[in-house]
Design a protein around this motif. Structure first.
Motif, PDB file in Angstrom:
ATOM      1  N   TYR A 123      23.141   1.255  -2.879  1.00  0.00           N
ATOM      2  CA  TYR A 123      21.823   0.923  -2.348  1.00  0.00           C
ATOM      3  C   TYR A 123      20.797   1.063  -3.473  1.00  0.00           C
ATOM      4  N   GLU A 124      19.679   0.332  -3.372  1.00  0.00           N
ATOM      5  CA  GLU A 124      18.583   0.447  -4.339  1.00  0.00           C
ATOM      6  C   GLU A 124      17.281   0.019  -3.667  1.00  0.00           C
ATOM      7  N   ILE A 125      16.472   0.969  -3.221  1.00  0.00           N
ATOM      8  CA  ILE A 125      15.163   0.612  -2.679  1.00  0.00           C
ATOM      9  C   ILE A 125      14.266   0.145  -3.822  1.00  0.00           C
ATOM     10  N   GLU A 126      13.483  -0.916  -3.575  1.00  0.00           N
ATOM     11  CA  GLU A 126      12.594  -1.429  -4.606  1.00  0.00           C
ATOM     12  C   GLU A 126      11.313  -1.985  -3.980  1.00  0.00           C
ATOM     13  N   LEU A 127      10.222  -1.842  -4.706  1.00  0.00           N
ATOM     14  CA  LEU A 127       8.993  -2.543  -4.354  1.00  0.00           C
ATOM     15  C   LEU A 127       9.117  -3.977  -4.844  1.00  0.00           C
ATOM     16  N   GLY A 128       8.946  -4.926  -3.923  1.00  0.00           N
ATOM     17  CA  GLY A 128       8.965  -6.334  -4.285  1.00  0.00           C
ATOM     18  C   GLY A 128       7.551  -6.895  -4.300  1.00  0.00           C
ATOM     19  N   CYS A 188       2.834  -7.567   2.858  1.00  0.00           N
ATOM     20  CA  CYS A 188       1.493  -6.982   2.853  1.00  0.00           C
ATOM     21  C   CYS A 188       0.652  -7.755   1.846  1.00  0.00           C
ATOM     22  N   LEU A 189      -0.335  -8.491   2.336  1.00  0.00           N
ATOM     23  CA  LEU A 189      -1.202  -9.299   1.479  1.00  0.00           C
ATOM     24  C   LEU A 189      -2.400  -8.477   1.029  1.00  0.00           C
ATOM     25  N   PHE A 190      -2.723  -8.601  -0.267  1.00  0.00           N
ATOM     26  CA  PHE A 190      -3.751  -7.758  -0.861  1.00  0.00           C
ATOM     27  C   PHE A 190      -5.059  -8.513  -1.099  1.00  0.00           C
ATOM     28  N   GLU A 191      -6.140  -7.776  -0.953  1.00  0.00           N
ATOM     29  CA  GLU A 191      -7.411  -8.178  -1.524  1.00  0.00           C
ATOM     30  C   GLU A 191      -7.544  -7.496  -2.883  1.00  0.00           C
ATOM     31  N   ARG A 192      -8.512  -7.938  -3.663  1.00  0.00           N
ATOM     32  CA  ARG A 192      -8.634  -7.415  -5.025  1.00  0.00           C
ATOM     33  C   ARG A 192      -8.715  -5.883  -5.062  1.00  0.00           C
ATOM     34  N   HIS A 193      -9.484  -5.311  -4.129  1.00  0.00           N
ATOM     35  CA  HIS A 193      -9.674  -3.857  -4.172  1.00  0.00           C
ATOM     36  C   HIS A 193      -8.431  -3.089  -3.733  1.00  0.00           C
ATOM     37  N   ASP A 194      -7.424  -3.787  -3.208  1.00  0.00           N
ATOM     38  CA  ASP A 194      -6.181  -3.114  -2.819  1.00  0.00           C
ATOM     39  C   ASP A 194      -5.232  -2.927  -3.998  1.00  0.00           C
ATOM     40  N   MET A 195      -5.426  -3.677  -5.076  1.00  0.00           N
ATOM     41  CA  MET A 195      -4.448  -3.695  -6.151  1.00  0.00           C
ATOM     42  C   MET A 195      -4.171  -2.326  -6.783  1.00  0.00           C
ATOM     43  N   PRO A 196      -5.159  -1.444  -6.937  1.00  0.00           N
ATOM     44  CA  PRO A 196      -4.843  -0.130  -7.519  1.00  0.00           C
ATOM     45  C   PRO A 196      -3.798   0.654  -6.727  1.00  0.00           C
ATOM     46  N   ASN A 197      -3.642   0.344  -5.429  1.00  0.00           N
ATOM     47  CA  ASN A 197      -2.638   1.041  -4.619  1.00  0.00           C
ATOM     48  C   ASN A 197      -1.212   0.760  -5.074  1.00  0.00           C
ATOM     49  N   LEU A 198      -1.016  -0.308  -5.853  1.00  0.00           N
ATOM     50  CA  LEU A 198       0.323  -0.583  -6.367  1.00  0.00           C
ATOM     51  C   LEU A 198       0.848   0.555  -7.223  1.00  0.00           C
ATOM     52  N   LYS A 199      -0.053   1.353  -7.774  1.00  0.00           N
ATOM     53  CA  LYS A 199       0.352   2.479  -8.608  1.00  0.00           C
ATOM     54  C   LYS A 199       0.471   3.779  -7.817  1.00  0.00           C
ATOM     55  N   ASP A 200       0.358   3.687  -6.496  1.00  0.00           N
ATOM     56  CA  ASP A 200       0.349   4.900  -5.675  1.00  0.00           C
ATOM     57  C   ASP A 200       1.122   4.683  -4.380  1.00  0.00           C
ATOM     58  N   LEU A 201       2.305   4.078  -4.501  1.00  0.00           N
ATOM     59  CA  LEU A 201       3.157   3.842  -3.343  1.00  0.00           C
ATOM     60  C   LEU A 201       4.372   4.761  -3.405  1.00  0.00           C
ATOM     61  N   ASP A 202       4.680   5.389  -2.284  1.00  0.00           N
ATOM     62  CA  ASP A 202       5.849   6.273  -2.206  1.00  0.00           C
ATOM     63  C   ASP A 202       7.031   5.499  -1.633  1.00  0.00           C
ATOM     64  N   LEU A 203       8.170   5.569  -2.326  1.00  0.00           N
ATOM     65  CA  LEU A 203       9.405   4.911  -1.902  1.00  0.00           C
ATOM     66  C   LEU A 203      10.378   5.974  -1.409  1.00  0.00           C
ATOM     67  N   THR A 204      10.954   5.760  -0.237  1.00  0.00           N
ATOM     68  CA  THR A 204      11.942   6.693   0.315  1.00  0.00           C
ATOM     69  C   THR A 204      13.098   5.912   0.910  1.00  0.00           C
ATOM     70  N   LEU A 205      14.313   6.291   0.534  1.00  0.00           N
ATOM     71  CA  LEU A 205      15.516   5.698   1.121  1.00  0.00           C
ATOM     72  C   LEU A 205      16.406   6.807   1.660  1.00  0.00           C
ATOM     73  N   THR A 206      16.889   6.608   2.892  1.00  0.00           N
ATOM     74  CA  THR A 206      17.804   7.564   3.495  1.00  0.00           C
ATOM     75  C   THR A 206      19.105   6.865   3.872  1.00  0.00           C
ATOM     76  N   VAL A 207      20.190   7.620   3.877  1.00  0.00           N
ATOM     77  CA  VAL A 207      21.475   7.163   4.388  1.00  0.00           C
ATOM     78  C   VAL A 207      21.895   8.145   5.468  1.00  0.00           C
ATOM     79  N   ASN A 208      22.039   7.657   6.674  1.00  0.00           N
ATOM     80  CA  ASN A 208      22.381   8.505   7.826  1.00  0.00           C
ATOM     81  C   ASN A 208      21.406   9.677   7.960  1.00  0.00           C
TER      82      ASN A 208
END
Length: 318
Positions: A123-128, A188-208
């Motif tokens: 598995y590999e969770i990724e921001l697309g 998730c569609l962004f407006e210009r002021h949303d773009m800085p959030n790309l550097k502050d997203l938490d990724l979590t993957l679980t198995v069972n």
């Protein structure tokens, strides 16, 4: 404010809608591809839609990235994942780029089919990131103009057959079996002021239910702006194309230490790969039929929540 869009099927018809609190406001019009939808629907137009008409529970999810788009990926793009992949992040000074077949793209709640010939399914969770415009010449993309190039974001799970990808040296084949690319549920569609959030997203993957991967996009080695700048010099990109930005540490794959790799280099090719596969056999983290994989990406302030992917692993039918 970021808008969450769902591509879905209702009464046999594929549609797009804006989602809020489980309620869907359909977007007027027919859009067969992600590119068509993005080009016809700027965020400002979608933001004024009102009167939700459907419950999300009434519809069937579709992938928000359609199969005609390109699927481009970055490899080893988090420092700790580099280390677990046997790389020295202080020495590796290049951006690793590869592609997946778009025939592997499926909705976010699809079963993941483990092919009969595959033993080590990972598995590999990724921001697309989904492209907002065509790019057909070299561009200088910066954090300041990134909004001109990126329409929005999705969850991607880059499922990988490690016994195909690595011993056979076939990234494309090992990562492109059908169902190996669930995307969504939301774009998730962004407006210009949303773009800085790309550097502050938490990724979590679980198995069972057990956390296997957990990291922040703050730890990306090559960010979206520099990656798009590099890609624009060698490759045409189109509206709606998908760029998967790499996965954090915590995969099932284990790589021999540099010392063991140097020793293995002296062995006959068949023996080297026999030892590699034996090492993988000792890893219980590889996926088996019945395992449930969940992936979630959210900003810390909660303004961006890409939803939850939930995939059940199934064996390929004989």
């Amino acid at each position: 404010m970021a808008l969450h869009v769902l591509h879905y099927r209702h009464h046999g018809r594929a549609q797009w809608g804006v989602v809020a609190n489980g309620a869907i406001t359909p977007v007027p019009g027919e859009f067969k591809t992600t590119a068509e939808f993005i080009e016809a629907n700027p965020v400002e137009r979608l933001a004024v839609l009102s009167d939700p008409m459907l419950s999300e529970s009434e519809v069937q999810w579709l992938s928000p990235v359609t199969a005609n788009q390109q699927f481009i990926c970055q490899g080893a793009n988090y420092r700790q994942h580099m280390i677990e992949s046997g790389m020295d992040p202080d020495v590796k000074k290049f951006n690793m780029i590869f592609t997946k077949a778009t025939s592997c793209i499926v909705p976010a709640d699809s079963p993941v089919v483990k092919p009969n010939e595959v033993q080590f399914l990972d598995y590999e969770i990724e921001l697309g990131l989904v492209l907002k415009r065509d790019v057909t010449s070299r561009q200088t993309v910066t954090d300041g103009n990134l909004h001109d190039y990126i329409a929005g974001a999705v969850i991607v799970n880059d499922y990988s057959a490690r016994d195909i990808q690595i011993p056979q040296m076939q990234f494309y084949k090992g990562k492109s079996y059908r169902t190996f690319g669930p995307v969504g549920p939301y774009l998730c569609l962004f407006e210009r002021h949303d773009m800085p959030n790309l550097k502050d997203l938490d990724l979590t993957l679980t198995v069972n239910g057990t956390v296997r991967q957990s990291d922040s996009t703050a730890n990306l080695v090559y960010g979206p702006a520099e990656t798009l700048t590099e890609l624009s010099g060698v490759h045409d990109l189109r509206t709606g194309d998908l760029l998967a930005t790499g996965t954090p540490a915590g995969c099932a794959l284990t790589i021999p230490s540099p010392e063991k790799q140097r020793a293995a280099a002296q062995l006959p090719e068949a023996e080297k790969w026999r030892l590699f596969l034996k090492m993988q056999e000792e890893r219980p983290q590889y996926l088996r039929a019945g395992d449930v994989v969940e992936a979630h990406i959210v900003s810390r302030d909660g303004s961006i929540d890409l939803g939850v992917q939930r995939n059940v692993v199934v064996d390929e039918a004989e």
